[in-house]
Write an enzyme that holds these catalytic residues in place. Structure first.
Site, mmCIF file in Angstrom:
data_model
loop_
_atom_site.group_PDB
_atom_site.id
_atom_site.type_symbol
_atom_site.label_atom_id
_atom_site.label_comp_id
_atom_site.label_asym_id
_atom_site.label_seq_id
_atom_site.Cartn_x
_atom_site.Cartn_y
_atom_site.Cartn_z
ATOM 1 N N LYS A 283 -1.665 19.900 77.684
ATOM 2 C CA LYS A 283 -1.190 21.192 77.176
ATOM 3 C C LYS A 283 -0.803 21.227 75.769
ATOM 4 O O LYS A 283 -0.206 20.344 75.328
ATOM 5 C CB LYS A 283 -0.030 21.703 77.976
ATOM 6 N N GLU A 290 5.771 32.745 72.009
ATOM 7 C CA GLU A 290 6.551 33.022 73.073
ATOM 8 C C GLU A 290 7.808 33.531 72.716
ATOM 9 O O GLU A 290 8.566 34.334 73.174
ATOM 10 C CB GLU A 290 6.645 31.983 74.162
#
Ligand code: ARG
Length: 467
Positions: A283, A290
């Site tokens: 990831k 965000e």
């Protein structure tokens, strides 16, 4: 010495005393408190309340406090200070003795906090205008780097028409230039000086309010003492504008998150501004984006707090107003921080123009241009729309683009089709038809970038002039 207490027989409950104190947060206003106090001292001298010696001692004392405050943050630790006004009075008294208490003649903390906050918001607007200009410059640099790169534009999040990447980025530039305008407008309206308003009904000694305003670079004195001591519209408008900036940043962040996903793959997340997963080794997460999206919520929350706080307040000053400060300070720090990091992110991000072009070439995004081809040959636009819709349906059945239909197939739908139809379907031709101000034809976009640069420079010049 407290700033009040003569009529009290009992001391304050220590818990309550600590709880109602604002010095923990309003100490950040100390520079403005000192500037406003200097102006007040000069006005008192001009009104004959302070002698030359007294005003000199006070002004020197205030300078000394300013120097100490600038020198060390430990200086601003004081468990006994009720608020920044009390702190300055205490410090002044310890430096110059009892003459310090003359500074509070004909003055109330109600007008002091009103003037301090206006000065704080004014300085914050100047800082944020600069942050905004930096952010717009980052967007413009990306737009320039993109040159004639193309991408799909979306409506309903479905592919709609091809556009230049620069045109897409300029959409954000417009939003943020509007925000810069809102800030400038808010600055104009707030730039009036409450000093001389007293607690609510006006100063008890006639002071030269024009001189007070000029001293602090306000454009004039406020017009009504009741309003001036209870008004926080300037903070409200400012935090509202900050929440619009936060909202715009959040929309940008959301799109970058989508565009960085494997599904779009239009942009590579810069490693310096992303994080990994403790569980899934593959990831790379868009944390900066965000958090940008998340922080908009807290700024919108601050704007709500200010509105709810003031909506039922009777005139004039009420202690509730002290609660306007923390959301205000937090909103400034939040938006300023996000703008700077978003600029750095934008400069570090890499756009995959090849992938964007591939996406722009599929999905029948030339269908409107195809219908326009028929319109130019005299076909009513609704008929053209219907016929190209049928052509798209045929392509979907055959699994080909519009270019894949033969002239016979096309002519069976409408004899107006000719060989030159195919060239009008090319990506570059589709872009070129939007040749209007504000459209995505490359020449128009280049002009728009130049114009946006000019507007951004004007913001820089304006904040420079205020500095
Ligand atoms: N700390 C107060 C505030 O922020 C200052 C004004 C106090 N005025 C008063 N009358 N108690 O609002």
């Amino acid at each position: 010495m407290k700033m009040w207490g003569g009529r009290f027989r009992q001391p304050l409950d220590p818990d309550f005393e600590h709880w109602q104190s604002s010095f923990g947060f309003d100490r950040r206003l100390v520079t403005y408190e000192l500037a406003a106090s200097r102006a007040h001292a000069r006005a008192l001298k001009d009104a004959g309340v302070l002698s030359w010696d007294e005003s000199t001692a006070i002004l020197q004392g205030l300078e000394e406090i300013a120097a100490q405050a600038a020198g060390s943050s430990a200086f601003l630790e004081d468990a006994e200070a009720e608020d920044v006004h009390h702190f300055v009075q205490k410090q002044l008294a310890s430096l110059i003795g009892d003459v310090a208490y003359k500074l509070h003649s004909a003055r109330s903390r109600n007008e002091q906090i009103a003037v301090d906050l206006r000065l704080y918001v004014r300085a914050s607007i100047d800082q944020l205008e600069n942050d905004l200009a930096g952010w717009v410059e980052a967007l413009l640099q990306c737009a320039e780097q993109a040159q004639d790169a193309v991408m799909p534009s979306y409506t309903h999040l479905q592919r709609a028409e091809p556009v230049l990447v620069a045109h897409y980025l300029l959409a954000y530039v417009e939003m943020f230039l509007r925000d810069a305008d809102r800030l400038a407008d808010c600055r104009k309206r707030l730039n009036l000086c409450p000093l001389g308003s007293g607690a609510v009904a006006g100063a008890t000694i006639t002071l030269d309010r024009r001189a007070l305003a000029a001293d602090l670079e306000f454009s004039g004195p406020t017009a009504n003492s009741i309003d001036a001591t209870s008004d926080r519209d300037f903070a409200l408008e400012f935090v509202f504008t900050l929440s619009v900036i936060g909202l715009h940043l959040s929309r940008w962040a959301e799109e970058m998150i989508l565009f960085s996903s494997e599904e779009y793959h239009f942009v590579q997340l810069p490693e310096a501004y992303s994080t990994g997963s403790s569980a899934m080794p593959q990831k790379k997460n868009p944390d900066l984006l965000e958090l940008t999206r998340g922080k908009a919520a807290r700024v919108i929350g601050a704007a709500n707090t200010l509105m709810i706080l003031t909506k039922g307040l009777p005139l004039a000053y009420n202690k509730d107003l002290q609660e306007t400060q923390e959301p205000l300070f937090d909103a400034v720090a939040t938006v300023s921080g996000v703008l700077r990091l978003a600029s750095a992110w934008m400069m570090a991000a890499e756009f995959d123009y090849g992938r964007m072009r591939d996406a722009a070439e599929s999905g029948y995004m030339n269908a409107w241009a195809a219908a326009t081809y028929l319109v130019r040959r005299g076909v009513p636009s609704s008929v053209a729309q219907e016929q190209i819709g049928k052509a798209v349906q045929l392509c979907l059945e055959k699994g080909c683009p519009l270019e894949g239909l033969s002239l016979e197939e096309l002519r069976s739908m409408n004899p107006a089709f000719d060989e030159d139809f195919y060239s009008c379907l090319r990506l570059e031709s589709v872009l070129a038809i939007h040749d209007v101000v504000g459209g995505t034809a490359p020449g128009r976009v280049r002009q728009a970038v130049v114009e946006a640069r000019r507007r951004t420079e004007a913001i820089r010049e304006q904040t420079h002039a205020h500095a």
